[in-house]
Write a protein that holds these residues in place. Structure first.
Motif, PDB file in Angstrom:
ATOM      1  N   ILE A  48     -24.284   5.956  34.606  1.00 23.99           N
ATOM      2  CA  ILE A  48     -23.653   7.268  34.791  1.00 23.99           C
ATOM      3  C   ILE A  48     -22.136   7.141  34.861  1.00 23.99           C
ATOM      4  O   ILE A  48     -21.421   7.542  33.941  1.00 23.99           O
ATOM      5  CB  ILE A  48     -24.182   7.967  36.065  1.00 23.99           C
ATOM      6  N   GLU A  49     -21.630   6.590  35.949  1.00 27.28           N
ATOM      7  CA  GLU A  49     -20.184   6.553  36.193  1.00 27.28           C
ATOM      8  C   GLU A  49     -19.471   5.720  35.139  1.00 27.28           C
ATOM      9  O   GLU A  49     -19.748   4.539  34.952  1.00 27.28           O
ATOM     10  CB  GLU A  49     -19.906   5.985  37.587  1.00 27.28           C
ATOM     11  N   GLY A  50     -18.562   6.347  34.394  1.00 23.15           N
ATOM     12  CA  GLY A  50     -17.813   5.650  33.358  1.00 23.15           C
ATOM     13  C   GLY A  50     -18.546   5.573  32.039  1.00 23.15           C
ATOM     14  O   GLY A  50     -18.011   5.039  31.060  1.00 23.15           O
ATOM     15  N   THR A  51     -19.780   6.122  31.986  1.00 22.91           N
ATOM     16  CA  THR A  51     -20.571   6.098  30.750  1.00 22.91           C
ATOM     17  C   THR A  51     -20.917   7.510  30.302  1.00 22.91           C
ATOM     18  O   THR A  51     -20.518   7.948  29.227  1.00 22.91           O
ATOM     19  CB  THR A  51     -21.856   5.262  30.944  1.00 22.91           C
ATOM     20  N   THR A  52     -21.661   8.224  31.137  1.00 23.17           N
ATOM     21  CA  THR A  52     -21.952   9.633  30.822  1.00 23.17           C
ATOM     22  C   THR A  52     -20.978  10.565  31.532  1.00 23.17           C
ATOM     23  O   THR A  52     -20.769  11.705  31.104  1.00 23.17           O
ATOM     24  CB  THR A  52     -23.372  10.032  31.261  1.00 23.17           C
ATOM     25  N   THR A  53     -20.383  10.060  32.596  1.00 18.35           N
ATOM     26  CA  THR A  53     -19.601  10.887  33.526  1.00 18.35           C
ATOM     27  C   THR A  53     -18.266  10.236  33.845  1.00 18.35           C
ATOM     28  O   THR A  53     -18.223   9.023  34.078  1.00 18.35           O
ATOM     29  CB  THR A  53     -20.408  11.087  34.824  1.00 18.35           C
ATOM     30  N   PRO A  54     -17.177  10.999  33.865  1.00 16.85           N
ATOM     31  CA  PRO A  54     -15.880  10.408  34.211  1.00 16.85           C
ATOM     32  C   PRO A  54     -15.892   9.762  35.598  1.00 16.85           C
ATOM     33  O   PRO A  54     -16.465  10.313  36.542  1.00 16.85           O
ATOM     34  CB  PRO A  54     -14.931  11.613  34.191  1.00 16.85           C
TER      35      PRO A  54
ATOM     36  N   GLY B 193     -23.882  25.547  44.693  1.00 23.01           N
ATOM     37  CA  GLY B 193     -22.900  25.789  43.648  1.00 23.01           C
ATOM     38  C   GLY B 193     -21.514  25.268  43.961  1.00 23.01           C
ATOM     39  O   GLY B 193     -20.541  25.619  43.277  1.00 23.01           O
ATOM     40  N   LYS B 194     -21.405  24.416  44.975  1.00 19.58           N
ATOM     41  CA  LYS B 194     -20.104  23.870  45.343  1.00 19.58           C
ATOM     42  C   LYS B 194     -19.701  22.708  44.435  1.00 19.58           C
ATOM     43  O   LYS B 194     -18.527  22.340  44.365  1.00 19.58           O
ATOM     44  CB  LYS B 194     -20.127  23.412  46.798  1.00 19.58           C
ATOM     45  N   VAL B 195     -20.685  22.140  43.736  1.00 16.07           N
ATOM     46  CA  VAL B 195     -20.437  20.998  42.857  1.00 16.07           C
ATOM     47  C   VAL B 195     -21.250  21.165  41.576  1.00 16.07           C
ATOM     48  O   VAL B 195     -22.388  21.646  41.622  1.00 16.07           O
ATOM     49  CB  VAL B 195     -20.829  19.669  43.540  1.00 16.07           C
ATOM     50  N   LYS B 196     -20.681  20.777  40.435  1.00 18.77           N
ATOM     51  CA  LYS B 196     -21.410  20.691  39.173  1.00 18.77           C
ATOM     52  C   LYS B 196     -21.201  19.300  38.585  1.00 18.77           C
ATOM     53  O   LYS B 196     -20.098  18.754  38.646  1.00 18.77           O
ATOM     54  CB  LYS B 196     -20.924  21.750  38.179  1.00 18.77           C
ATOM     55  N   GLY B 197     -22.254  18.733  38.030  1.00 16.59           N
ATOM     56  CA  GLY B 197     -22.151  17.399  37.465  1.00 16.59           C
ATOM     57  C   GLY B 197     -21.331  17.387  36.187  1.00 16.59           C
ATOM     58  O   GLY B 197     -21.667  18.100  35.243  1.00 16.59           O
ATOM     59  N   GLU B 198     -20.281  16.591  36.163  1.00 14.41           N
ATOM     60  CA  GLU B 198     -19.415  16.530  34.984  1.00 14.41           C
ATOM     61  C   GLU B 198     -19.936  15.499  33.983  1.00 14.41           C
ATOM     62  O   GLU B 198     -20.289  14.388  34.357  1.00 14.41           O
ATOM     63  CB  GLU B 198     -17.985  16.177  35.394  1.00 14.41           C
ATOM     64  N   LEU B 199     -19.954  15.888  32.714  1.00 16.03           N
ATOM     65  CA  LEU B 199     -20.355  14.993  31.638  1.00 16.03           C
ATOM     66  C   LEU B 199     -19.277  14.991  30.562  1.00 16.03           C
ATOM     67  O   LEU B 199     -18.594  15.998  30.352  1.00 16.03           O
ATOM     68  CB  LEU B 199     -21.674  15.458  31.004  1.00 16.03           C
ATOM     69  N   PHE B 200     -19.121  13.869  29.880  1.00 16.75           N
ATOM     70  CA  PHE B 200     -18.259  13.851  28.711  1.00 16.75           C
ATOM     71  C   PHE B 200     -18.875  14.780  27.662  1.00 16.75           C
ATOM     72  O   PHE B 200     -20.106  14.921  27.578  1.00 16.75           O
ATOM     73  CB  PHE B 200     -18.126  12.431  28.158  1.00 16.75           C
ATOM     74  N   ASP B 201     -18.027  15.415  26.844  1.00 15.57           N
ATOM     75  CA  ASP B 201     -18.486  16.438  25.905  1.00 15.57           C
ATOM     76  C   ASP B 201     -19.547  15.935  24.925  1.00 15.57           C
ATOM     77  O   ASP B 201     -20.383  16.707  24.457  1.00 15.57           O
ATOM     78  CB  ASP B 201     -17.296  16.987  25.105  1.00 15.57           C
ATOM     79  N   ASP B 202     -19.511  14.654  24.602  1.00 15.81           N
ATOM     80  CA  ASP B 202     -20.430  14.126  23.598  1.00 15.81           C
ATOM     81  C   ASP B 202     -21.805  13.781  24.144  1.00 15.81           C
ATOM     82  O   ASP B 202     -22.731  13.527  23.382  1.00 15.81           O
ATOM     83  CB  ASP B 202     -19.823  12.873  22.953  1.00 15.81           C
ATOM     84  N   VAL B 203     -21.962  13.778  25.470  1.00 15.22           N
ATOM     85  CA  VAL B 203     -23.182  13.262  26.083  1.00 15.22           C
ATOM     86  C   VAL B 203     -24.393  14.167  25.881  1.00 15.22           C
ATOM     87  O   VAL B 203     -25.439  13.723  25.379  1.00 15.22           O
ATOM     88  CB  VAL B 203     -22.959  12.994  27.583  1.00 15.22           C
TER      89      VAL B 203
ATOM     90  N   VAL C 239     -19.377   0.919  26.918  1.00 16.36           N
ATOM     91  CA  VAL C 239     -18.852   2.246  26.615  1.00 16.36           C
ATOM     92  C   VAL C 239     -17.414   2.332  27.101  1.00 16.36           C
ATOM     93  O   VAL C 239     -17.129   2.085  28.279  1.00 16.36           O
ATOM     94  CB  VAL C 239     -19.702   3.344  27.280  1.00 16.36           C
ATOM     95  N   VAL C 240     -16.510   2.650  26.193  1.00 17.40           N
ATOM     96  CA  VAL C 240     -15.087   2.782  26.513  1.00 17.40           C
ATOM     97  C   VAL C 240     -14.784   4.254  26.742  1.00 17.40           C
ATOM     98  O   VAL C 240     -14.990   5.081  25.859  1.00 17.40           O
ATOM     99  CB  VAL C 240     -14.217   2.233  25.373  1.00 17.40           C
ATOM    100  N   ARG C 241     -14.312   4.580  27.942  1.00 21.61           N
ATOM    101  CA  ARG C 241     -14.012   5.965  28.293  1.00 21.61           C
ATOM    102  C   ARG C 241     -12.641   6.044  28.959  1.00 21.61           C
ATOM    103  O   ARG C 241     -12.171   5.061  29.561  1.00 21.61           O
ATOM    104  CB  ARG C 241     -15.051   6.508  29.281  1.00 21.61           C
ATOM    105  N   PRO C 242     -11.996   7.211  28.910  1.00 22.88           N
ATOM    106  CA  PRO C 242     -10.733   7.392  29.631  1.00 22.88           C
ATOM    107  C   PRO C 242     -10.950   7.150  31.122  1.00 22.88           C
ATOM    108  O   PRO C 242     -11.914   7.649  31.709  1.00 22.88           O
ATOM    109  CB  PRO C 242     -10.382   8.862  29.362  1.00 22.88           C
TER     110      PRO C 242
END
Length: 305
Positions: free
Chosen positions: A25-31, A131-141, A236-239
């Motif tokens: 997840i962290e650094g792969t699907t999610t910032p 609704g205090k948090v939403k899971g962030e995903l990279f756009d391509d995931v 996986v290389v991510r920002p």
């Protein structure tokens, strides 16, 4: 750096023989920033309130008990900085304070104990549902996962966060509910992500040979453990991720976007020849049936110009 694009043939090569994709997840699907700057601070800011509000509930009692047992072991082992947690007969305020201190200390140490992850997951569950948090995903995931599943692959998650926290992230993501696209989840209950035995257990549980599983992660040590277990792995290389060394790049294939698994410039899977919407495929089919005379004539005229 713009994500590298691959041809359909190159993308097929990446997934050749693969039946299951196992995703970090962290650094792969999610910032990394989502976990570091949103999820973790939320726990620190809300753990005391959460414990106070749910202290007598069975689930919370179980969380505190697991943390108490871990703390007792740490203290007995002489772990520097470990915070002892009073017994269940102690006043609530004293227990809550000790748990808050213990959680803060563990998070400062970046510990990945199952007891800590379990409590964090329950705190995040409340945050997601409110609704205090939403899971962030990279756009391509999300598009890639959906397409891979349509193509007959199974997609699993393996993260140091609890399976409950994983489910919450993908069920309440910025891209909607992805639960139906994911077959299963694994956390540290199966073992450390840097130990090859963990990946062997996962292979056994999903019922697929290790060589038919592709593990995607941003951590070379995790990729190495998966490969040692017989799996295939790509970095996986991510920002925001730690930069890969030249040795990392030599030892493992790497991608910069899940789009590369699909082999399309726009992130959608290229249609095979003959599929609806593929003009080239339609023409090839016509040629095979002897109906390509017009195209051949056009080609002839162009060659004479």
């Amino acid at each position: 750096m713009a994500p590298q694009k691959r041809t359909a043939e190159e993308a097929d090569a990446l997934l050749e023989g693969i039946q299951v994709l196992l995703l970090d997840i962290e650094g792969t699907t999610t910032p990394i920033s989502f976990v570091k700057d949103k999820l973790f601070p939320y726990v620190r800011e809300n753990v005391e309130t959460y414990l106070t509000n749910h202290f007598a509930e069975e689930e919370c009692v179980g969380d505190v008990t697991a943390l108490r047992e871990l703390a007792a072991k740490d203290v007995a082992d002489g772990v520097e900085g470990a915070v002892a947690i009073p017994g269940a007969e102690s006043p609530q305020d004293a227990v809550v304070k000790a748990v808050v201190d213990s959680v803060g200390w563990q998070m400062n140490q970046d510990r990945k104990s199952t007891a800590l992850k379990q409590l964090q997951g329950h705190i995040w569950r409340e945050a997601y549902k409110q609704g205090k948090v939403k899971g962030e995903l990279f756009d391509d995931v999300a598009p890639a996962i959906k397409q891979l599943v349509e193509d007959g692959k199974k997609v699993y998650i393996y993260s140091s966060g609890s399976t409950e926290a994983q489910k919450l992230l993908f069920a309440h993501s910025t891209e909607g509910d992805l639960s139906e696209s994911l077959t299963g989840y694994f956390d540290t209950n199966v073992g450390s992500k840097t130990e090859s035995d963990s990946y062997k257990k996962i292979s056994e549980e999903v019922g697929v040979k290790p060589e038919e599983i592709l593990f995607l992660t941003d951590i070379p040590q995790e990729a190495s453990a998966a490969v040692k277990a017989g799996m295939k792995s790509q970095l996986v290389v991510r920002p925001g991720n730690a930069a890969l060394t030249e040795d990392d790049k030599k030892n493992f294939p790497y991608i910069e976007s899940f789009d590369e698994l699909l082999g399309a410039e726009d992130g959608t899977k290229k249609l095979a020849p003959g599929e609806e919407g593929d003009a080239d495929g339609d023409q090839e089919a016509d040629d095979a049936n002897g109906d390509g005379d017009e195209a051949e004539a056009v080609e002839g005229e162009e060659s004479n110009q």
